[in-house]
Design an enzyme around this catalytic site. Structure first.
Site, PDB file in Angstrom:
ATOM      1  CD  GLU A   1     -75.252  55.185 -66.988  1.00 17.87           C
ATOM      2  OE1 GLU A   1     -75.514  55.822 -68.113  1.00 17.87           O
ATOM      3  OE2 GLU A   1     -75.617  53.958 -67.000  1.00 17.87           O
TER       4      GLU A   1
ATOM      5  CG  HIS B   1     -80.392  58.463 -68.486  1.00 17.37           C
ATOM      6  ND1 HIS B   1     -79.402  57.464 -69.298  1.00 17.37           N
ATOM      7  CD2 HIS B   1     -80.730  57.862 -67.301  1.00 17.37           C
ATOM      8  CE1 HIS B   1     -79.145  56.744 -68.487  1.00 17.37           C
ATOM      9  NE2 HIS B   1     -79.718  56.686 -67.328  1.00 17.37           N
TER      10      HIS B   1
ATOM     11  CG  HIS C   1     -82.363  57.599 -63.110  1.00 17.66           C
ATOM     12  ND1 HIS C   1     -83.124  57.025 -64.251  1.00 17.66           N
ATOM     13  CD2 HIS C   1     -81.172  57.239 -63.440  1.00 17.66           C
ATOM     14  CE1 HIS C   1     -82.234  56.381 -64.911  1.00 17.66           C
ATOM     15  NE2 HIS C   1     -81.003  56.239 -64.563  1.00 17.66           N
TER      16      HIS C   1
ATOM     17  CB  CYS D   1     -81.770  53.040 -66.501  1.00 19.14           C
ATOM     18  SG  CYS D   1     -80.273  53.432 -65.567  1.00 19.14           S
TER      19      CYS D   1
ATOM     20  CG  ASP E   1     -73.284  70.241 -66.130  1.00 13.65           C
ATOM     21  OD1 ASP E   1     -73.289  69.251 -65.213  1.00 13.65           O
ATOM     22  OD2 ASP E   1     -72.976  71.159 -65.487  1.00 13.65           O
ATOM     23  CG  HIS E   2     -76.881  70.844 -63.727  1.00  7.13           C
ATOM     24  ND1 HIS E   2     -75.494  70.753 -63.609  1.00  7.13           N
ATOM     25  CD2 HIS E   2     -77.180  70.879 -62.368  1.00  7.13           C
ATOM     26  CE1 HIS E   2     -75.046  70.532 -62.460  1.00  7.13           C
ATOM     27  NE2 HIS E   2     -76.110  70.621 -61.694  1.00  7.13           N
TER      28      HIS E   2
ATOM     29  CG  HIS F   1     -76.349  57.880 -64.294  1.00  5.02           C
ATOM     30  ND1 HIS F   1     -76.184  56.861 -63.354  1.00  5.02           N
ATOM     31  CD2 HIS F   1     -77.466  57.755 -65.083  1.00  5.02           C
ATOM     32  CE1 HIS F   1     -77.027  56.168 -63.856  1.00  5.02           C
ATOM     33  NE2 HIS F   1     -77.925  56.447 -64.689  1.00  5.02           N
TER      34      HIS F   1
END
Ligand code: NI
Length: 138
Positions: free
Chosen positions: A126, A16, A41, A35, A81-82, A43
């Site tokens: 997170e 994100h 980047h 962020c 996811d991913h 998490h």
């Protein structure tokens, strides 16, 4: 009547970027720090989905955990996811993907699939030390 909370843990990795288009880069960096990295980047999100309700006297269950597992897989893991949350998940096209907002989106995606009489609560980590909780509109 006794109410019991059952919980299922899940996990997804996602990228994100926290930023506002209407702010300068300097403002974004001042508020969102790392962020706001323009290159995004990731998490490793840990998710706990909790359902609270009365025990079904026939099954002894509040909710079949296999059903809950499959709901999380279909509606959350497969969607997030991913993924790059900003660019690939429509809910974040104009919503900043903070942990707070992600927890609300998860709750909204799962709520229609949970029995009306049961309460739904989302806990989203997170990082191992930063987590948020959302249990529906107050
Ligand atoms: Ni971040």
């Amino acid at each position: 009547m006794n109410k019991v909370t059952v919980s299922r843990k899940a996990h997804f990795n996602a990228a994100h970027r926290l930023y506002r288009k209407d702010w300068t880069d300097a403002q974004n960096e001042a508020i969102f720090d790392k962020c706001s990295n323009p290159y995004f980047h990731g998490h490793n999100y840990d998710l706990i989905v909790s359902v609270t309700g009365e025990i079904d006297p026939e099954t002894g269950y509040v909710m079949d955990m296999k059903v809950l597992k499959d709901l999380i897989k279909a509606h959350i893991e497969d969607a997030f996811d991913h993924k790059n949350l900003n660019e690939q998940v429509p809910e974040f096209a104009s919503l900043i993907p903070t942990a707070e907002n992600i927890s609300i989106v998860i709750w909204e995606k799962l709520r229609p699939h949970i029995e009306k009489n049961n309460d739904l609560s989302i806990t989203l980590y997170e990082t191992s030390r930063n987590y948020v909780e959302f249990s529906g509109p107050k």
